[in-house]
Motif scaffolding. Structure first.
Motif, short mmCIF file in Angstrom:
data_model
loop_
_atom_site.label_atom_id
_atom_site.label_comp_id
_atom_site.label_asym_id
_atom_site.label_seq_id
_atom_site.Cartn_x
_atom_site.Cartn_y
_atom_site.Cartn_z
N LEU A 131 0.91 -1.42 0.11
CA LEU A 131 0.10 -0.01 0.08
C LEU A 131 0.76 1.04 -0.11
N GLN A 132 1.93 1.24 0.72
CA GLN A 132 2.89 2.46 0.93
C GLN A 132 3.52 2.61 -0.61
N ALA A 133 3.87 1.71 -1.07
CA ALA A 133 4.75 1.57 -2.39
C ALA A 133 3.56 1.99 -3.44
N ALA A 134 2.38 1.84 -3.36
CA ALA A 134 1.40 2.10 -4.29
C ALA A 134 0.99 3.66 -3.94
N ARG A 135 1.31 4.24 -2.91
CA ARG A 135 0.89 5.52 -2.30
C ARG A 135 -0.48 5.48 -2.28
N ILE A 136 -1.00 4.33 -1.64
CA ILE A 136 -2.45 4.28 -1.23
C ILE A 136 -2.43 4.86 0.38
N PRO A 137 -3.23 6.20 0.35
CA PRO A 137 -3.09 6.49 1.75
C PRO A 137 -4.17 5.77 2.83
N ALA A 138 -3.68 5.71 4.01
CA ALA A 138 -4.40 4.97 5.15
C ALA A 138 -4.57 6.18 6.22
N ILE A 139 -5.80 6.29 6.09
CA ILE A 139 -6.38 7.44 7.16
C ILE A 139 -6.89 6.78 8.47
N ALA A 140 -6.23 7.25 9.60
CA ALA A 140 -6.31 6.74 10.98
C ALA A 140 -7.68 7.06 11.56
N ALA A 141 -8.69 6.94 10.94
CA ALA A 141 -10.24 7.30 11.53
C ALA A 141 -11.06 6.31 10.71
N GLY A 142 -12.24 6.08 11.39
CA GLY A 142 -13.25 5.37 11.12
C GLY A 142 -14.27 6.09 10.41
N VAL A 143 -15.05 5.55 9.45
CA VAL A 143 -16.22 6.10 9.00
C VAL A 143 -17.46 6.24 9.93
N THR A 144 -17.83 7.39 10.37
CA THR A 144 -18.97 7.34 11.34
C THR A 144 -20.43 7.68 10.66
N ALA A 145 -20.29 8.46 9.53
CA ALA A 145 -21.61 8.80 9.04
C ALA A 145 -21.51 8.70 7.42
#
Length: 182
Positions: A131-145
């Protein structure tokens, strides 16, 4: 890819697809979308836990079809040295301490193994690296709505940020909050 924004919680960033859940399934899905679109579909992962969770001691049995997907997204070659092939399987209705353990079903591999066993930690770490190599961001938050509109979805995150997406993929576990929202 989501556009970096200032730290204003009201700022809206966007991605074509937001994958809710950063476990094995969510990470593999994000990589598959990226690879199959040849990078033309922007993907982000929204996961409230740490991006690289420690190993839980769990293991996965990887089938031939799952191995093909992991090969396609560039993960399998990096795991291959640490996996164990399953060449035989016996199904029984007995306990380990029983003196006689009669097999009810037996499977044996001919040429290809029936499956491969891989440590969950190894799999998650390798997926995270890809994922890092592909530059796909990981957002440290959940979807709440989520709110559907003419321009797609607007997603509210647990850290106060908002995301715009054309598609939300729910890979956030057995008690999926995203499934409940839908």
């Amino acid at each position: 890819m989501p556009h970096p924004a200032n730290n204003d919680a009201r700022e809206i960033v966007s991605a074509s697809v937001v994958v809710a859940g950063g476990g094995v399934i969510g990470k593999a899905l994000a990589l598959a979308l990226h690879h199959r679109s040849r990078g033309t579909v922007s993907v982000a992962i929204a996961e409230p836990r740490a991006p690289r969770p420690p190993s839980s001691g769990r293991a996965y049995a990887i089938t031939t079809a799952s191995r093909a997907l992991l090969m396609e997204i560039g993960v399998w070659p990096k795991l291959e040295a640490s996996v164990q092939p399953v060449r035989e399987m016996r199904i029984t209705d007995s306990r380990l301490q029983d003196p006689v353990r009669q097999a009810l079903l037996t499977f044996e591999a001919s040429e290809e193994p029936l499956a491969h066993i891989v440590d969950e930690g190894d799999l998650l770490f390798t997926l995270s690296d890809e994922l890092q190599a592909a530059r796909i961001p990981a957002i440290a938050a959940g979807v709440t709505a989520r709110h559907a509109g003419a321009a797609g979805l607007e997603l509210q995150l647990s850290d106060g940020r908002r995301l715009r997406a054309a598609l939300l993929a729910a890979a956030d576990g057995a008690g999926s909050p995203c499934r409940e929202m839908a």
